[in-house]
Write a protein that holds these residues in place. Structure first.
Motif, PDB file in Angstrom:
ATOM      1  N   ILE A   1       0.841  -1.207   0.000  1.00 39.58           N
ATOM      2  CA  ILE A   1       0.000   0.000   0.000  1.00 39.58           C
ATOM      3  C   ILE A   1       0.872   1.252   0.000  1.00 39.58           C
ATOM      4  N   PHE A   2       1.968   1.220   0.756  1.00 37.83           N
ATOM      5  CA  PHE A   2       2.829   2.396   0.821  1.00 37.83           C
ATOM      6  C   PHE A   2       3.495   2.650  -0.533  1.00 37.83           C
ATOM      7  N   VAL A   3       3.891   1.558  -1.204  1.00 37.80           N
ATOM      8  CA  VAL A   3       4.504   1.738  -2.525  1.00 37.80           C
ATOM      9  C   VAL A   3       3.481   2.348  -3.491  1.00 37.80           C
ATOM     10  N   ALA A   4       2.241   1.838  -3.403  1.00 36.47           N
ATOM     11  CA  ALA A   4       1.191   2.399  -4.261  1.00 36.47           C
ATOM     12  C   ALA A   4       1.014   3.882  -3.971  1.00 36.47           C
ATOM     13  N   ALA A   5       0.971   4.233  -2.668  1.00 33.84           N
ATOM     14  CA  ALA A   5       0.791   5.638  -2.295  1.00 33.84           C
ATOM     15  C   ALA A   5       1.966   6.476  -2.777  1.00 33.84           C
ATOM     16  N   PHE A   6       3.152   5.875  -2.706  1.00 29.39           N
ATOM     17  CA  PHE A   6       4.335   6.600  -3.168  1.00 29.39           C
ATOM     18  C   PHE A   6       4.245   6.853  -4.664  1.00 29.39           C
ATOM     19  N   GLN A   7       3.837   5.817  -5.387  1.00 28.78           N
ATOM     20  CA  GLN A   7       3.727   5.977  -6.840  1.00 28.78           C
ATOM     21  C   GLN A   7       2.644   6.989  -7.200  1.00 28.78           C
ATOM     22  N   ALA A   8       1.619   7.064  -6.347  1.00 34.92           N
ATOM     23  CA  ALA A   8       0.543   8.022  -6.612  1.00 34.92           C
ATOM     24  C   ALA A   8       0.925   9.428  -6.160  1.00 34.92           C
ATOM     25  N   GLY A   9       2.075   9.568  -5.518  1.00 35.13           N
ATOM     26  CA  GLY A   9       2.537  10.892  -5.106  1.00 35.13           C
ATOM     27  C   GLY A   9       1.895  11.418  -3.839  1.00 35.13           C
ATOM     28  N   LEU A  10       1.350  10.533  -2.992  1.00 35.34           N
ATOM     29  CA  LEU A  10       0.687  11.004  -1.764  1.00 35.34           C
ATOM     30  C   LEU A  10       1.703  11.064  -0.616  1.00 35.34           C
ATOM     31  N   TYR A  11       2.694  11.931  -0.768  1.00 30.96           N
ATOM     32  CA  TYR A  11       3.825  11.882   0.160  1.00 30.96           C
ATOM     33  C   TYR A  11       3.448  12.247   1.587  1.00 30.96           C
ATOM     34  N   THR A  12       2.639  13.289   1.742  1.00 33.74           N
ATOM     35  CA  THR A  12       2.302  13.729   3.100  1.00 33.74           C
ATOM     36  C   THR A  12       1.554  12.633   3.847  1.00 33.74           C
ATOM     37  N   LEU A  13       0.521  12.088   3.174  1.00 34.96           N
ATOM     38  CA  LEU A  13      -0.266  11.039   3.826  1.00 34.96           C
ATOM     39  C   LEU A  13       0.617   9.831   4.127  1.00 34.96           C
ATOM     40  N   LEU A  14       1.538   9.549   3.213  1.00 35.27           N
ATOM     41  CA  LEU A  14       2.444   8.413   3.405  1.00 35.27           C
ATOM     42  C   LEU A  14       3.274   8.613   4.670  1.00 35.27           C
ATOM     43  N   ALA A  15       3.756   9.854   4.838  1.00 35.03           N
ATOM     44  CA  ALA A  15       4.552  10.137   6.030  1.00 35.03           C
ATOM     45  C   ALA A  15       3.715   9.924   7.281  1.00 35.03           C
ATOM     46  N   VAL A  16       2.452  10.413   7.245  1.00 33.81           N
ATOM     47  CA  VAL A  16       1.577  10.226   8.404  1.00 33.81           C
ATOM     48  C   VAL A  16       1.373   8.742   8.673  1.00 33.81           C
ATOM     49  N   ALA A  17       1.160   7.981   7.583  1.00 31.33           N
ATOM     50  CA  ALA A  17       0.894   6.550   7.742  1.00 31.33           C
ATOM     51  C   ALA A  17       2.093   5.840   8.349  1.00 31.33           C
ATOM     52  N   ILE A  18       3.281   6.201   7.881  1.00 31.72           N
ATOM     53  CA  ILE A  18       4.475   5.510   8.393  1.00 31.72           C
ATOM     54  C   ILE A  18       4.695   5.852   9.865  1.00 31.72           C
ATOM     55  N   LEU A  19       4.453   7.125  10.186  1.00 28.93           N
ATOM     56  CA  LEU A  19       4.537   7.527  11.591  1.00 28.93           C
ATOM     57  C   LEU A  19       3.539   6.725  12.422  1.00 28.93           C
ATOM     58  N   GLY A  20       2.349   6.555  11.851  1.00 32.73           N
ATOM     59  CA  GLY A  20       1.317   5.781  12.543  1.00 32.73           C
ATOM     60  C   GLY A  20       1.756   4.359  12.801  1.00 32.73           C
TER      61      GLY A  20
END
Lengths: 509, 639
Positions: free
Chosen positions: A425-444
């Motif tokens: 899911i994170f790779v998909a989000a990265f490919q989609a360019g959702l960097y901010t949300l990705l950072a929040v998710a990883i922190l989570g």
């Protein structure tokens, strides 16, 4: 009035055989009640028959799916039922969940004075409704299926009728669920009204049909796009609210901890797994179908919801001692990760398959944890504390290891399957360019490891404290349970190292 | 049987054995030994069958299992079998099996037998995994596993402080090299977009200008760590604290040669500049360790320095061979064959070295076993009469490493290296000949002191020949050491490997040939003879120390590498570590961990206060969410 020919054509489209698994589940549910009424002494055999019947339906579905040729979506009942490869997959998912729920229910009801067959009856009806829900092609079937299963859940949540917690949870779920259903229905009504308006371009003949509604919302007239029509905006947001309530996304998650805690453990499992999966699949149907043209409106809303869901879901379980509440609140965090995958699916075609993979892995890990919970639950099912898990690994190594592996997978610790699911899911989000949300998710994820670890630590490190409380008698774990636990743990471990089989199952790769 | 099945069998046999030992054999040394030796036997039989009877020599790739696929990027687990990996498979299979058998005798009374044989199986699995991998990713994983098993086995006698220190040292020095290797791999992947070795070769062929010297040198860092080249050589002599079979298998025949294997697997990644630097590092290592060997009195340490020196020869052979093979003259004379000269020269010497060095180490093991774990050569002496089989096979090993013409496989392989060095750089050639002369001398010293003369201690007095499980491997290895050099004449080397071990090995012809034979013969005989004359009368003290003290001191100093590293660790790194530890205590543990735990806990309490349990407030919550939604939808919130 439709002409006779039209009616005949409609009837000809009613291919009941396409829904045979659902019908058979319904028949099985009714048969259980009937047999139990006439032969109450044969209850063990009846319960066994319930398991065997579900397994047979599952086997048949699997056989049908694996022998079917890949092709177009199959449309039945004049557009009410739309079967795709993905919806077929979800039907298998729900029957499998139902089997696990039934087994959990048998464990839970073993020492309790509640009716057994009735619980399984309702659970089967709920399963059949889930299966219809993911096949719905218009708002009519959508709402009916959703209401059927929600009503079933009201019963299942309040099933422990001598427990104050269960009754209270049932009432809360009834009030909140009724409220959300009302909002959902209001949204549907608004959409129905506006799509049938002959003054607007591309007026729909059947405004409840997803395809026609999608065409209407996507149309652009002289006065501007239909997507900007206030009624469309209001209607779609209200419908979305109803669905977000189901998946437990913030700000509609408020019911989650109380209901999860109060409901009997098998119901909690069904809410956590089946209900969440159903909600996400419906969200996918809506976002990729009727609401496709509303991306610019819904994307920011969903992005905001995702962010707060991730933050709230990971912070709320901190310091929580009741494991059912932990499962509920951390389930909110999982919903956040899944929402992230849904957002990525706007850009990245394979992202929804990653969501399905996540749901699968989440289901496997959750059922392992719930199986252990069902075995350790005290008489008052709502009072399941982390302290009950002290020294579990020594007390019962199999239950202990299954719990640790399940929690590890939920926390996303490599090399377990949950880790790969998150990475996808994170790779998909990265490919989609959702960097901010990705950072929040990883922190989570980092925070989530903290509260899952507290639970694991109790099971692994803490010594068993003999404080003379109940629940210290030897744990009764039957052989089928052992088989189930070993299988779930094994899939979780192997799936983390080699996941080709699982990814193929959900159409990734 | 299909090829992948055989390879899978070879790879899984030691893994299964290690798993079973872990489950059942930790307390049962006998079972562990049986399992481990059985696995080694399966490997030996399967790889010999594969190489002699099954495989046709064609490169076998595309035996991949898809592991992870993410859009464009996919990670496969794949095997490949080509000449280079087949050569290594042959060496590991044959030598590994013989050393397993030897260990049965050597480790018979060891308390940690289960642990030892389990470690051996893990090592075999990791080594074979690395040999058969078809991509950099897997090579790196197995490379690290090899390092880990080496660490475990060096520290086998964990109660000895020396062994524990040595295993740590080996691990840390290898980490330094592997760090470079990892960066090198990343740069390679970044530049060429693939980790598949076959695809890399194609990509490099298409765009050779993308290669850089720094890339090759970073890869060589890993090689220098594993194959103990200067300046990362310091761990290998210390690693002799491990059991002797381990020194033979891991720190001489196979793992230490893994670095050479890696460059031979990826020869196309090195630029001319990188090759020149690599070749010179090899030359310097070969010469300096040959000097250091003179001041050592521990039988295994002498062999360890000779291993360093021989590895230096291989690396130099790879460097000079590739440089010569890439030159216009060579391409004109030999055609496409020339490109393999470096690989051929290095691998040929690696193969013969594996046999004679394993022979020497196992011979040393036999001696140590007979002398009740005495390792000082000045406490031995006169052992030839007491242990004739060990003595004669050891003599064969000495003759082979000294490269006496025609009776030693080491002669043929060293000859090829000297030849390419001569063609590329006469100075390097001179230095390597010097190293060869020194090799013959210090090996002569070892033999004379240990096996001739009179026993110098009680233990040596009462030594007697070891059991057959220990001398049989010696005999087999001695046979290989002598005849493996005649690649075409004797059927010891599988015919499928001839293209790399014979055709690709550069051999001089005509007058060049005669000249090199003379030089080798003179170096070998002078060395051996000189050693005999000089050390014949040796008693308790080393004659060099007595008669030429300054020279001895130079050799003993080992050029101060260890002292410099120790000083660096004690003075610089220790200080940095102390500062970091303070910062860690203050910032990480104090502020970040405690602080964030506290902060997060507060958030948790806040979040929980929302769940009051009151349905009314819940409904209002729900409404608030809807309200925010509508504010946004109708443009009242943020546009």
């Amino acid at each position: 009035m439709p002409s006779t020919e039209e009616l005949q054509a409609l009837v000809a489209a009613n291919t009941w055989s396409a829904l045979l698994p659902e019908i058979l589940l319904g028949v099985l549910a009714l048969a259980l009640l009937a047999v139990d009424a006439f032969a109450p002494r044969r209850q063990p055999q009846t319960l066994l028959a319930a398991m065997v019947g579900q397994a047979a339906i599952l086997a048949w579905l699997l056989f049908a799916v694996f022998t079917a040729e890949a092709g177009e979506a199959r449309v039945y009942f004049a557009g009410s039922v739309v079967q795709t490869a993905l919806s077929d997959w979800m039907r298998i998912f729900f029957v499998t969940c139902s089997l696990f729920t039934t087994h959990l229910a048998l464990v839970y009801l073993r020492n309790r004075e509640y009716p057994r067959v009735e619980y399984i009856h309702v659970s089967l009806v709920v399963t059949a409704s889930f299966m219809l829900l993911v096949q719905s092609g218009n708002f009519l079937l959508f709402f009916v299926a959703l209401e059927t299963l929600t009503i079933g859940f009201y019963v299942l949540v309040a099933f422990a009728r001598t427990s104050r917690f269960s009754l209270e949870a049932g009432l809360k779920y009834l009030v909140m669920g009724g409220f959300s259903s009302g909002i959902l229905l209001f949204g549907i009504a608004l959409l129905y009204g506006v799509a049938g308006n002959p003054l607007l371009p591309a007026t729909a003949v059947d405004p409840l049909n997803f395809i026609e509604l999608g065409a209407f919302i996507g149309a652009v007239g002289i006065d501007g796009a239909n997507a900007a029509h206030p009624l469309v905006i209001a209607g779609s947001l209200l419908v979305l609210t109803g669905v977000l309530f189901k998946v437990g996304a913030v700000p509609f998650q408020i019911w989650v901890p109380d209901v999860y805690q109060g409901a009997p453990t098998p119901t909690t499992a069904a809410l956590a797994v089946a209900s969440k999966a159903g909600g996400f699949f419906v969200l996918f149907i809506l976002l990729s179908g009727p609401f496709l043209a509303l991306e610019s409106l819904l994307f920011p809303v969903l992005a905001g919801v995702t962010a707060v869901t991730l933050v709230f879901g990971n912070i709320a379980p901190l310091g929580q001692q009741n494991v059912k509440r932990i499962m509920g609140l951390s389930g909110v965090a999982h919903a956040g990760v899944l929402l992230l995958g849904m957002l990525a699916a706007y850009q990245v075609p394979w992202a929804f398959h990653a969501v399905l993979f996540y749901l699968l892995v989440y289901a496997i890990a959750s059922f392992a944890v719930f199986e252990v919970m069902a075995h350790l639950a005290p008489d008052e099912d709502a009072d399941q504390d982390i302290s009950h898990y002290r020294g579990l690994l020594k007390r019962h190594p199999l239950l202990g290891s299954a719990l640790v592996i399940g929690l590890g997978s939920l926390a996303g610790i490599p090399p377990l399957a949950g880790f790969i699911a998150k990475v996808l899911i994170f790779v998909a989000a990265f490919q989609a360019g959702l960097y901010t949300l990705l950072a929040v998710a990883i922190l989570g994820v980092v925070i989530s490891i903290y509260y899952y670890f507290g639970w694991m630590r109790a099971a692994v490190l803490r010594e068993l404290v003999d404080d003379g409380e109940s629940g210290r008698e030897p744990l009764r774990v039957t052989i089928p349970t052992k088989v189930i636990l070993v299988a779930l743990a094994l899939i979780t471990v192997v799936g983390g190292i080699f996941q080709a089989g699982l990814t193929k199952l959900v159409g990734l790769s | 049987m299909h090829l992948p099945d055989i390879l899978l069998l070879i790879l899984l046999a030691p893994l299964v054995s290690a798993g079973l030992i872990w489950l059942f054999g930790r307390r049962n040394g006998h079972l562990a030994a049986t399992l481990s030796v059985g696995a080694a036997g399966i490997i030996a039989v399967a790889s010999l069958y594969l190489l002699f009877a099954f495989w046709d020599g064609a490169v076998a790739e595309d035996m991949a299992i898809r592991w992870v696929t993410l859009g464009e990027f996919s990670l496969s687990l794949g095997f490949s079998l080509n000449m280079v990996s087949a050569t290594m498979l042959f060496v590991v299979g044959v030598v590994g099996f013989l050393i397993h058998i030897f260990s049965l005798g050597y480790m018979a009374d060891d308390a940690g037998k289960g642990r030892f044989f389990g470690g051996l199986s893990i090592f075999m699995f990791s080594m074979l995994g690395m040999v058969l991998s078809d991509n950099l990713f897997m090579i790196f994983v197995f490379w690290e596993l090899v390092g880990f098993s080496s660490y475990m086995l060096i520290g086998h006698y964990m109660k000895k402080g020396e062994a524990a220190e040595a295993s740590k040292k080996a691990f840390i020095v290898n980490r330094v090299g592997d760090f470079g290797l990892l960066i090198g791999f990343i740069i390679v992947f970044w530049t060429f977009g693939t980790t598949q070795i076959s695809e890399l070769a194609v990509a490099v062929g298409a765009e050779p200008e993308l290669l850089s010297t720094i890339m090759g040198l970073l890869l060589f860092c890993g090689v220098a760590g594993k194959s103990a080249q200067l300046p990362l050589h310091v761990w290998l002599p210390d690693a002799m604290a491990g059991p002797t079979p381990i020194s033979a298998l891991i720190h001489a025949a196979t793992m230490a040669a893994a670095g050479v294997f890696l460059v031979a697997r990826l020869p196309f990644l090195f630029t001319v500049d990188a090759l020149t630097i690599i070749a010179w590092i090899g030359v310097i290592t070969a010469l300096s360790s040959a000097i250091w060997a003179f001041a050592q009195n521990d039988i295994k340490k002498i062999l360890a320095y000779s291993t360093l020196s021989q590895l230096g020869f291989m690396v130099a052979g790879f460097g000079f061979g590739s440089l010569y093979g890439g030159s216009a003259a060579a391409i004109e004379a030999y055609g496409a064959q020339a490109a393999l000269f470096g690989v051929g020269a290095a691998l040929f010497h690696m193969t013969t070295h594996a046999f004679f060095k394993a022979l020497l180490f196992l011979g040393a093991g036999s001696v140590i076993h007979a002398c009740h774990h005495e390792q000082d050569i000045y406490k031995m002496g006169g052992l030839l009469k007491k242990m004739p089989i060990t003595g004669i096979t050891f003599a064969i090993g000495v003759i082979t490493i000294a490269a006496v013409p025609f009776v030693a496989s080491g002669f043929f392989s060293k000859d090829a290296i000297l030849y390419v060095a001569k063609l590329v750089n006469p100075v390097a050639f001179g230095l390597l000949v010097g190293a060869a002369l020194l090799t013959a001398t210090y090996m002569g010293r070892l033999f004379v002191v240990v096996f001739l003369g009179k026993p110098r201690s009680e233990a040596a007095e009462h030594a007697h020949e070891t059991s057959w499980v220990m001398w049989l491997p010696l005999a087999v290895l001695a046979f290989f050491s002598v005849f493996a050099g005649y690649v075409k004449q004797f059927p010891l080397i599988p015919a499928t490997l001839h293209p790399i071990l014979y055709d690709a090995v550069p051999h001089p012809a005509g007058s060049e040939h005669t000249l090199l034979i003379i030089i080798s013969a003179v170096a070998a005989t002078m060395g051996l003879l000189g050693a005999f004359l000089f050390y014949r009368k040796a008693d308790q003290i080393d004659p060099l120390q007595e008669k030429a003290y300054p020279l001895w001191v130079v050799a003993k100093s080992r050029f101060f590498f260890d002292e410099v590293y120790d000083a660096y660790v004690a003075k610089v790194q220790q200080r940095v570590a102390e500062v970091l530890s303070f910062l860690d205590a203050l910032l990480i543990s104090g502020l970040l961990v405690r602080g964030s735990a506290g902060l997060v806990g507060v958030f948790g309490i806040l979040a929980r206060t929302l769940h009051t349990g009151n349905v009314h407030s819940y409904v209002w919550w729900f409404f608030a969410g809807l309200f925010i939604f509508s504010l946004y939808a109708f443009g009242l919130l943020g546009g």
